[in-house]
Each structure stands twice: as structure tokens, then as C-alpha cells.
Design a protein around this motif. Structure first.
Motif, mmCIF file in Angstrom:
data_model
loop_
_atom_site.group_PDB
_atom_site.id
_atom_site.type_symbol
_atom_site.label_atom_id
_atom_site.label_comp_id
_atom_site.label_asym_id
_atom_site.label_seq_id
_atom_site.Cartn_x
_atom_site.Cartn_y
_atom_site.Cartn_z
ATOM 1 N N GLY A 115 -5.881 -0.513 -4.803
ATOM 2 C CA GLY A 115 -6.257 0.455 -3.766
ATOM 3 C C GLY A 115 -6.302 1.845 -4.391
ATOM 4 O O GLY A 115 -5.537 2.147 -5.303
ATOM 5 N N ALA A 116 -7.187 2.682 -3.869
ATOM 6 C CA ALA A 116 -7.329 4.033 -4.414
ATOM 7 C C ALA A 116 -7.419 5.044 -3.271
ATOM 8 O O ALA A 116 -7.832 4.718 -2.154
ATOM 9 C CB ALA A 116 -8.580 4.131 -5.277
ATOM 10 N N ILE A 117 -7.031 6.273 -3.604
ATOM 11 C CA ILE A 117 -7.132 7.388 -2.659
ATOM 12 C C ILE A 117 -7.565 8.619 -3.435
ATOM 13 O O ILE A 117 -7.121 8.839 -4.562
ATOM 14 C CB ILE A 117 -5.784 7.626 -1.939
ATOM 15 C CG1 ILE A 117 -5.927 8.631 -0.801
ATOM 16 C CG2 ILE A 117 -4.692 8.040 -2.918
ATOM 17 C CD1 ILE A 117 -4.702 8.706 0.098
ATOM 18 N N ASP A 118 -8.486 9.386 -2.851
ATOM 19 C CA ASP A 118 -8.889 10.648 -3.483
ATOM 20 C C ASP A 118 -7.810 11.688 -3.229
ATOM 21 O O ASP A 118 -7.246 11.781 -2.146
ATOM 22 C CB ASP A 118 -10.223 11.136 -2.915
ATOM 23 C CG ASP A 118 -11.388 10.269 -3.358
ATOM 24 O OD1 ASP A 118 -11.309 9.645 -4.425
ATOM 25 O OD2 ASP A 118 -12.384 10.198 -2.591
ATOM 26 N N LEU A 119 -7.542 12.463 -4.267
ATOM 27 C CA LEU A 119 -6.544 13.517 -4.140
ATOM 28 C C LEU A 119 -7.223 14.846 -3.865
ATOM 29 O O LEU A 119 -6.625 15.824 -3.594
ATOM 30 C CB LEU A 119 -5.705 13.604 -5.425
ATOM 31 C CG LEU A 119 -4.924 12.342 -5.787
ATOM 32 C CD1 LEU A 119 -4.151 12.538 -7.080
ATOM 33 C CD2 LEU A 119 -3.984 11.950 -4.678
ATOM 34 N N VAL A 129 -2.779 2.304 -6.311
ATOM 35 C CA VAL A 129 -1.615 1.445 -6.097
ATOM 36 C C VAL A 129 -2.123 0.010 -6.076
ATOM 37 O O VAL A 129 -3.269 -0.237 -5.690
ATOM 38 C CB VAL A 129 -0.867 1.815 -4.789
ATOM 39 C CG1 VAL A 129 -1.696 1.520 -3.558
ATOM 40 C CG2 VAL A 129 0.482 1.119 -4.729
ATOM 41 N N LEU A 130 -1.305 -0.913 -6.525
ATOM 42 C CA LEU A 130 -1.652 -2.330 -6.489
ATOM 43 C C LEU A 130 -0.687 -3.036 -5.549
ATOM 44 O O LEU A 130 0.489 -2.682 -5.485
ATOM 45 C CB LEU A 130 -1.546 -2.956 -7.886
ATOM 46 C CG LEU A 130 -2.695 -2.669 -8.854
ATOM 47 C CD1 LEU A 130 -2.699 -1.233 -9.318
ATOM 48 C CD2 LEU A 130 -2.618 -3.604 -10.038
ATOM 49 N N TRP A 131 -1.203 -4.031 -4.812
ATOM 50 C CA TRP A 131 -0.331 -4.785 -3.920
ATOM 51 C C TRP A 131 -0.751 -6.245 -3.866
ATOM 52 O O TRP A 131 -1.912 -6.579 -4.084
ATOM 53 C CB TRP A 131 -0.278 -4.182 -2.522
ATOM 54 C CG TRP A 131 -1.559 -4.225 -1.743
ATOM 55 C CD1 TRP A 131 -2.082 -5.292 -1.064
ATOM 56 C CD2 TRP A 131 -2.482 -3.146 -1.530
ATOM 57 N NE1 TRP A 131 -3.265 -4.947 -0.451
ATOM 58 C CE2 TRP A 131 -3.525 -3.632 -0.719
ATOM 59 C CE3 TRP A 131 -2.508 -1.803 -1.940
ATOM 60 C CZ2 TRP A 131 -4.591 -2.838 -0.312
ATOM 61 C CZ3 TRP A 131 -3.575 -1.022 -1.542
ATOM 62 C CH2 TRP A 131 -4.601 -1.525 -0.739
ATOM 63 N N VAL A 132 0.233 -7.085 -3.569
ATOM 64 C CA VAL A 132 0.018 -8.516 -3.395
ATOM 65 C C VAL A 132 -0.625 -8.715 -2.023
ATOM 66 O O VAL A 132 -0.079 -8.286 -1.011
ATOM 67 C CB VAL A 132 1.352 -9.285 -3.474
ATOM 68 C CG1 VAL A 132 1.145 -10.762 -3.204
ATOM 69 C CG2 VAL A 132 2.014 -9.061 -4.824
ATOM 70 N N GLU A 168 -2.855 1.179 3.279
ATOM 71 C CA GLU A 168 -4.122 1.502 3.937
ATOM 72 C C GLU A 168 -3.919 2.542 5.038
ATOM 73 O O GLU A 168 -4.753 3.438 5.205
ATOM 74 C CB GLU A 168 -4.781 0.233 4.458
ATOM 75 C CG GLU A 168 -5.306 -0.635 3.323
ATOM 76 C CD GLU A 168 -5.892 -1.960 3.781
ATOM 77 O OE1 GLU A 168 -5.696 -2.352 4.961
ATOM 78 O OE2 GLU A 168 -6.545 -2.615 2.953
ATOM 79 N N ARG A 169 -2.812 2.466 5.784
ATOM 80 C CA ARG A 169 -2.524 3.484 6.811
ATOM 81 C C ARG A 169 -2.362 4.868 6.185
ATOM 82 O O ARG A 169 -2.644 5.883 6.812
ATOM 83 C CB ARG A 169 -1.265 3.126 7.600
ATOM 84 C CG ARG A 169 -1.481 2.088 8.675
ATOM 85 C CD ARG A 169 -0.296 1.977 9.629
ATOM 86 N NE ARG A 169 0.961 1.665 8.976
ATOM 87 C CZ ARG A 169 1.377 0.438 8.655
ATOM 88 N NH1 ARG A 169 0.622 -0.611 8.908
ATOM 89 N NH2 ARG A 169 2.557 0.264 8.080
#
Length: 152
Positions: free
Chosen positions: A148-152, A117-120, A131-132
């Protein structure tokens, strides 16, 4: 809020008007495109975009658009969240978290190992929310947005 009250539905001719009328809080409008823009983007990217409305009972309360493009040359555009809009009066009720978890579940179902996901990166922006939920900044910045990245 009981998560069992929430469900995802595709955007259809019957609910597109309600989707386009949904708006985030005024202080969030600089952080996310209106749903109508997202639907236009989905229309021109039908093989990649995965737009869904979040319903509580019979009322749409949020919108999320995942993206699934395993051949994309940019790794952080292969699986992730393109948009998340939660109706202004539904903030902090679990709608956003539910929507994100559903996109991540769809990514897993499709065989992806990571989602992004991308965020400002501004005060009041969605970074702390993501992040939470477990997204970690990768150190990459794309057009001024944190990846931002998260492992699935």
C-alpha cells in the motif's frame, strides 16, 4: 483518546524491556512480528530502521518502526512503515493512527514524496486500518503481502 497525551520516544536501554514485553492481541499475532524481532532487525539495519515507542504519559502503549532508505533498489522500501504493534489493551484508542502519522511526518521531514506499508491480505488483518488512513493498494504483492502507498 486525546492525541496530545501521546508521544514518540526512541528505544533506549531504559525502555527496551518494556518494549519487548508489549504484545498485540492473540488474533493479531500472525500479522505482525513481536517487538523483540523488530528491534533485532533495527539493530542490523541502523542506517535504515527508525524504531520508536509510543507513550501515553509514562507508559509505552505501542511500537512503530519506520524505514528510510532513499537508495533502495526496491521503490516501496525507500520510505515506509516496517512494523506497527499496539498493546492489546490499547487497541482502538488512536495509538496506531498516531504512530502512522508520525512516521509519515518523519518521511516528509526527510524529503520523501511517498510512503508505503505491506500487509497480509487476510480477514482480521491490518489492511482496512491502513486504507482508512489513506494508503491505497498499488497492485504489487511482495512475499504474499499487499503493498500500500500514500502520497506525502
Amino acid at each position: 483518546m486525546e492525541e496530545g497525551q501521546l508521544r514518540l520516544e526512541p528505544v533506549t536501554p531504559d525502555n527496551v524491556g518494556a518494549a519487548c514485553r508489549m504484545s498485540v492481541r492473540t488474533d493479531q499475532q500472525d500479522f505482525v512480528a513481536p517487538v523483540s524481532w523488530s528491534l533485532a532487525e533495527a539493530y542490523v539495519n541502523p542506517d535504515t530502521a527508525w524504531p520508536r515507542l509510543v507513550y501515553r504519559h509514562d507508559a509505552p502503549v505501542g511500537f512503530v518502526m519506520g524505514a528510510f532508505d532513499p537508495a533502495n533498489e526496491i521503490a516501496f522500501f525507500r520510505c515506509g512503515i516496517w512494523r506497527l504493534n499496539v498493546a492489546a489493551d490499547e487497541q482502538r484508542s488512536g495509538v496506531g493512527s498516531y504512530a502512522v502519522r508520525q512516521v509519515l511526518a518523519e518521511g516528509r521531514r526527510r524529503g520523501f514524496a511517498r510512503a508505503t506499508v505491506l500487509w497480509v491480505p487476510k480477514a482480521g488483518g491490518p489492511g482496512p486500518f491502513y486504507e482508512r488512513l489513506g494508503f491505497v493498494p498499488t497492485g504489487e504483492v511482495f512475499h504474499g503481502e499487499v503493498v500500500g502507498a500514500i502520497d506525502l
